[in-house]
Design a protein around this motif. Structure first.
Motif, PDB file in Angstrom:
ATOM      1  N   ASP A  91      -6.664   0.236  -2.763  1.00  0.00           N
ATOM      2  CA  ASP A  91      -6.272   1.137  -1.408  1.00  0.00           C
ATOM      3  C   ASP A  91      -7.164   0.901  -0.559  1.00  0.00           C
ATOM      4  O   ASP A  91      -6.752   0.873   0.746  1.00  0.00           O
ATOM      5  CB  ASP A  91      -6.327   2.606  -2.002  1.00  0.00           C
ATOM      6  CG  ASP A  91      -4.924   2.838  -2.356  1.00  0.00           C
ATOM      7  OD1 ASP A  91      -3.919   2.259  -2.470  1.00  0.00           O
ATOM      8  OD2 ASP A  91      -4.587   4.045  -2.635  1.00  0.00           O
TER       9      ASP A  91
ATOM     10  N   LYS B 204       7.731   8.577  -0.797  1.00  0.00           N
ATOM     11  CA  LYS B 204       6.523   7.921  -0.301  1.00  0.00           C
ATOM     12  C   LYS B 204       5.722   9.105   0.520  1.00  0.00           C
ATOM     13  O   LYS B 204       4.501   8.648   0.979  1.00  0.00           O
ATOM     14  CB  LYS B 204       6.949   6.764   0.852  1.00  0.00           C
ATOM     15  CG  LYS B 204       7.602   5.684   0.215  1.00  0.00           C
ATOM     16  CD  LYS B 204       7.700   4.697   1.111  1.00  0.00           C
ATOM     17  CE  LYS B 204       8.360   3.342   0.871  1.00  0.00           C
ATOM     18  NZ  LYS B 204       7.648   2.493   0.130  1.00  0.00           N
TER      19      LYS B 204
ATOM     20  N   LYS C 265       1.637   8.928  -0.308  1.00  0.00           N
ATOM     21  CA  LYS C 265       1.091   8.001   0.231  1.00  0.00           C
ATOM     22  C   LYS C 265       0.821   7.878   1.694  1.00  0.00           C
ATOM     23  O   LYS C 265       0.084   7.726   2.132  1.00  0.00           O
ATOM     24  CB  LYS C 265       1.559   6.535  -0.604  1.00  0.00           C
ATOM     25  CG  LYS C 265       0.583   5.538  -0.707  1.00  0.00           C
ATOM     26  CD  LYS C 265      -0.237   5.771  -1.480  1.00  0.00           C
ATOM     27  CE  LYS C 265      -1.710   4.624  -1.603  1.00  0.00           C
ATOM     28  NZ  LYS C 265      -1.220   3.629  -2.444  1.00  0.00           N
TER      29      LYS C 265
ATOM     30  N   GLN D 178      -1.865  10.219   2.404  1.00  0.00           N
ATOM     31  CA  GLN D 178      -3.183   9.507   2.438  1.00  0.00           C
ATOM     32  C   GLN D 178      -3.486   8.470   3.671  1.00  0.00           C
ATOM     33  O   GLN D 178      -4.475   8.655   4.167  1.00  0.00           O
ATOM     34  CB  GLN D 178      -3.166   8.811   1.091  1.00  0.00           C
ATOM     35  CG  GLN D 178      -4.458   7.802   0.764  1.00  0.00           C
ATOM     36  CD  GLN D 178      -4.392   7.126  -0.489  1.00  0.00           C
ATOM     37  OE1 GLN D 178      -3.884   7.563  -1.449  1.00  0.00           O
ATOM     38  NE2 GLN D 178      -4.945   5.895  -0.564  1.00  0.00           N
ATOM     39  N   TYR D 179      -2.414   7.891   3.965  1.00  0.00           N
ATOM     40  CA  TYR D 179      -2.440   6.969   4.953  1.00  0.00           C
ATOM     41  C   TYR D 179      -2.764   7.593   6.394  1.00  0.00           C
ATOM     42  O   TYR D 179      -3.800   7.399   6.979  1.00  0.00           O
ATOM     43  CB  TYR D 179      -1.077   6.198   5.225  1.00  0.00           C
ATOM     44  CG  TYR D 179      -0.725   5.537   6.217  1.00  0.00           C
ATOM     45  CD1 TYR D 179      -1.439   4.232   6.862  1.00  0.00           C
ATOM     46  CD2 TYR D 179       0.420   5.893   6.936  1.00  0.00           C
ATOM     47  CE1 TYR D 179      -0.895   3.560   7.775  1.00  0.00           C
ATOM     48  CE2 TYR D 179       0.793   5.349   8.322  1.00  0.00           C
ATOM     49  CZ  TYR D 179      -0.073   3.874   8.465  1.00  0.00           C
ATOM     50  OH  TYR D 179       0.583   3.261   9.642  1.00  0.00           O
TER      51      TYR D 179
ATOM     52  N   TYR E 105       0.727  -1.073  -0.005  1.00  0.00           N
ATOM     53  CA  TYR E 105       0.025   0.098  -0.062  1.00  0.00           C
ATOM     54  C   TYR E 105       0.722   1.211   0.081  1.00  0.00           C
ATOM     55  O   TYR E 105       0.539   2.202  -0.719  1.00  0.00           O
ATOM     56  CB  TYR E 105      -0.714   0.051   1.175  1.00  0.00           C
ATOM     57  CG  TYR E 105      -1.495   1.071   1.588  1.00  0.00           C
ATOM     58  CD1 TYR E 105      -2.943   1.675   0.767  1.00  0.00           C
ATOM     59  CD2 TYR E 105      -0.992   2.049   2.557  1.00  0.00           C
ATOM     60  CE1 TYR E 105      -3.536   2.657   1.461  1.00  0.00           C
ATOM     61  CE2 TYR E 105      -1.679   3.208   2.919  1.00  0.00           C
ATOM     62  CZ  TYR E 105      -2.985   3.803   2.049  1.00  0.00           C
ATOM     63  OH  TYR E 105      -3.764   4.632   2.451  1.00  0.00           O
ATOM     64  N   LEU E 106       1.999   1.186   0.779  1.00  0.00           N
ATOM     65  CA  LEU E 106       2.567   2.631   1.126  1.00  0.00           C
ATOM     66  C   LEU E 106       3.861   2.597  -0.195  1.00  0.00           C
ATOM     67  O   LEU E 106       4.994   2.505   0.275  1.00  0.00           O
ATOM     68  CB  LEU E 106       3.232   2.442   2.380  1.00  0.00           C
ATOM     69  CG  LEU E 106       3.441   4.143   2.876  1.00  0.00           C
ATOM     70  CD1 LEU E 106       2.342   4.707   3.471  1.00  0.00           C
ATOM     71  CD2 LEU E 106       4.670   3.749   3.757  1.00  0.00           C
ATOM     72  N   THR E 107       3.297   2.854  -1.264  1.00  0.00           N
ATOM     73  CA  THR E 107       4.320   3.095  -2.489  1.00  0.00           C
ATOM     74  C   THR E 107       4.011   4.701  -2.768  1.00  0.00           C
ATOM     75  O   THR E 107       4.706   5.615  -2.350  1.00  0.00           O
ATOM     76  CB  THR E 107       3.865   2.202  -3.345  1.00  0.00           C
ATOM     77  OG1 THR E 107       2.619   2.084  -3.842  1.00  0.00           O
ATOM     78  CG2 THR E 107       4.304   0.958  -2.859  1.00  0.00           C
ATOM     79  N   TYR E 108       3.458   4.842  -3.804  1.00  0.00           N
ATOM     80  CA  TYR E 108       2.928   6.049  -4.335  1.00  0.00           C
ATOM     81  C   TYR E 108       1.555   6.322  -4.996  1.00  0.00           C
ATOM     82  O   TYR E 108       1.056   5.139  -5.279  1.00  0.00           O
ATOM     83  CB  TYR E 108       4.111   6.391  -5.503  1.00  0.00           C
ATOM     84  CG  TYR E 108       4.347   5.347  -6.567  1.00  0.00           C
ATOM     85  CD1 TYR E 108       3.336   5.273  -7.594  1.00  0.00           C
ATOM     86  CD2 TYR E 108       5.168   4.607  -6.619  1.00  0.00           C
ATOM     87  CE1 TYR E 108       3.359   4.275  -8.624  1.00  0.00           C
ATOM     88  CE2 TYR E 108       5.426   3.586  -7.645  1.00  0.00           C
ATOM     89  CZ  TYR E 108       4.356   3.479  -8.368  1.00  0.00           C
ATOM     90  OH  TYR E 108       4.587   2.448  -9.394  1.00  0.00           O
ATOM     91  N   PRO E 109       0.944   7.184  -4.957  1.00  0.00           N
ATOM     92  CA  PRO E 109      -0.366   7.425  -5.416  1.00  0.00           C
ATOM     93  C   PRO E 109      -0.594   6.832  -6.581  1.00  0.00           C
ATOM     94  O   PRO E 109       0.214   7.070  -7.539  1.00  0.00           O
ATOM     95  CB  PRO E 109      -0.660   8.853  -5.450  1.00  0.00           C
ATOM     96  CG  PRO E 109       0.213   9.496  -4.624  1.00  0.00           C
ATOM     97  CD  PRO E 109       1.536   8.698  -4.712  1.00  0.00           C
TER      98      PRO E 109
END
Ligand code: NZQ
Ligand code: ZN
Length: 387
Positions: free
Chosen positions: A214, A300, A303, A306-307, A203-207
């Motif tokens: 997601d 990162k 993302k 977003q998290y 999940y924690l990569t890039y948008p």
């Protein structure tokens, strides 16, 4: 969304009392190798439940598969299978027993020295080249019960290496959440943090535009944050136990991986810490993960923000939210009983970063993670930040 193929042939049999279905799941007239670990299954009654439900089958038992299973131990099981014409393996245990069984399954018919399976990372795609196996999961954490990967340690060289391939999915896995009642607190904590980090790796990569993946990932993270601290205190609570177990399976059964980039550098570095210092797998992830997010902050950041917004309801600039999201992650790991510094596990840590970098260099690993941006310099920085 990236193109993808989804293949997962494992029949998952989930819920209270489901071990009773074993006799229907194992192929009729199979000669079974029942593989297990250090003996917890004798203390908590799971061995008895399994054998009661396999009456009439010919069973040979193989115990002693250690946590972070050793190639050397697994080869003894390979010899037994060959000598005794065994045609089905039943793994009864956690990730280590299940991973060990995947290796055994692959090694029996391997044409060559089985150590190559690990050293050359041979992929197993043809069903006829492996011995079929099923599992009875006793520890939710790894997702090994519903994926085709495994991690095996070569004790002689202190290397922890992966294997896999589509032929190495379990035929079935019985996941009865009540098995967690006998787990030590430490293992329950490990399970939560391992599953949490599996989601983060994917999940924690890039948008990107895989919105559903997601949202599923965020659902697993939120559920683990909700049930994780409680299940450690109340493993007898079925609602907590079942949600915890299903989160762990869903975190690494391939679903949230489809159509998205993946990182996995935390795992690759973490495996080295287990190989060198015998630190529990999940605890190595708690040591490395947050520092990796810090060193890779620029790539990162979006993302992470977003998290931070969706999981922790944070407000502020992108930068502020991203930074606070890392802090919140560390706080969650602490709440889950993790020590997050290498020096809390060993006094002998000062050369670790150089050792790991040299090893990766020897293996020809130049860049890990999504976009291979975790260069060897960054690996060094991440490990040094973890001291
Ligand atoms: O060996 P026994 O006596 O069974 O005791 C085990 C072991 O000491 C005990 N245990 C398991 N179920 C129990 C229990 N004790 C009481 N009651 C129960 N119901 O727990 C201890 C740890 O077991 P282990 O199988 O080592 O833990 P886990 O499931 O966390 O597996 C860790 C291994 O999986 C690999 C790790 O690298 C590590 O080697 N992973 C496998 C993955 C995969 N195949 O997809 C992904 C993961 O990222 C991970 O790398
Ligand atoms: Zn893991």
């Amino acid at each position: 969304m990236l193109n993808f193929e989804l293949y997962n042939p494992t029949k998952l049999v989930f819920g209270k009392g489901q071990i009773e279905k074993l006799s229907e799941l194992v192929p009729k007239s199979a000669k079974i190798l029942l593989a297990y670990g250090g003996g917890s299954i004798f203390k908590n009654g799971i061995h008895q439940q399994v054998t009661n439900n396999l009456k009439g089958f010919e069973i040979v038992e193989f115990g002693g598969i250690e946590p972070n299973p050793h190639f050397e131990t697994l080869m003894k099981a390979v010899a037994i299978i060959k000598e005794q014409n065994i045609d089905f393996i039943l793994a009864v245990g956690g990730g280590s027993v299940i991973d060990g069984v995947k290796f055994i399954s692959a090694a029996v018919h391997y044409n060559g020295n089985p150590i190559e399976i690990l050293q050359k990372r041979i992929l197993f795609k043809e069903g006829e080249n492996v011995v079929p196996f099923g599992t009875v999961l006793t520890l939710p954490a790894t997702g090994s019960e519903m994926n085709s990967g495994a991690v095996v340690t070569i004790a002689a060289t202190q290397e922890k290496l992966t294997l896999g391939g589509s032929a190495l999915f379990p035929k079935f896995s019985v996941c009865d959440p009540t098995v967690i009642q006998s787990l030590p607190k430490r293992q329950l904590q490990n399970g939560v943090v391992d599953a949490f980090t599996h989601v983060m790796e994917q999940y924690l990569t890039y948008p990107h535009d895989a919105y559903l993946q997601d949202r599923i990932s965020e659902g697993i993270l939120q559920t683990l944050i909700e049930v994780g601290p409680k299940v450690v205190e109340n493993p007898n609570n079925y609602a907590l136990a079942s949600n915890f177990m299903w989160c762990c399976t869903m975190a690494l059964n391939g679903l949230i991986q489809k159509g998205v980039p993946g990182d996995w550098a935390t795992h690759m570095i973490g495996h080295e810490l287990t190989a060198l210092y015998h630190i529990d797998h999940a605890r190595t992830l708690a040591i490395i993960g947050p520092n990796l997010y810090q060193v890779l902050f620029e790539t990162k950041k979006a993302k992470l923000a977003q998290y931070g917004k969706r999981i922790f309801n944070l407000n502020g600039t992108e930068e502020e939210i991203a930074q606070e999201a890392i802090n919140k992650t560390v706080a969650f790991f602490h709440q889950m009983g993790m020590d997050t510094k290498l020096s809390q596990y060993t006094d002998d840590y000062t050369k670790t970063a150089d050792f790991i970098v040299n090893r990766f260099e020897e293996r020809g690993w130049k860049g890990l993670g999504e976009n291979q941006q975790v260069t060897l310099e960054k690996v060094k920085a991440i490990v040094e930040m973890s001291y």
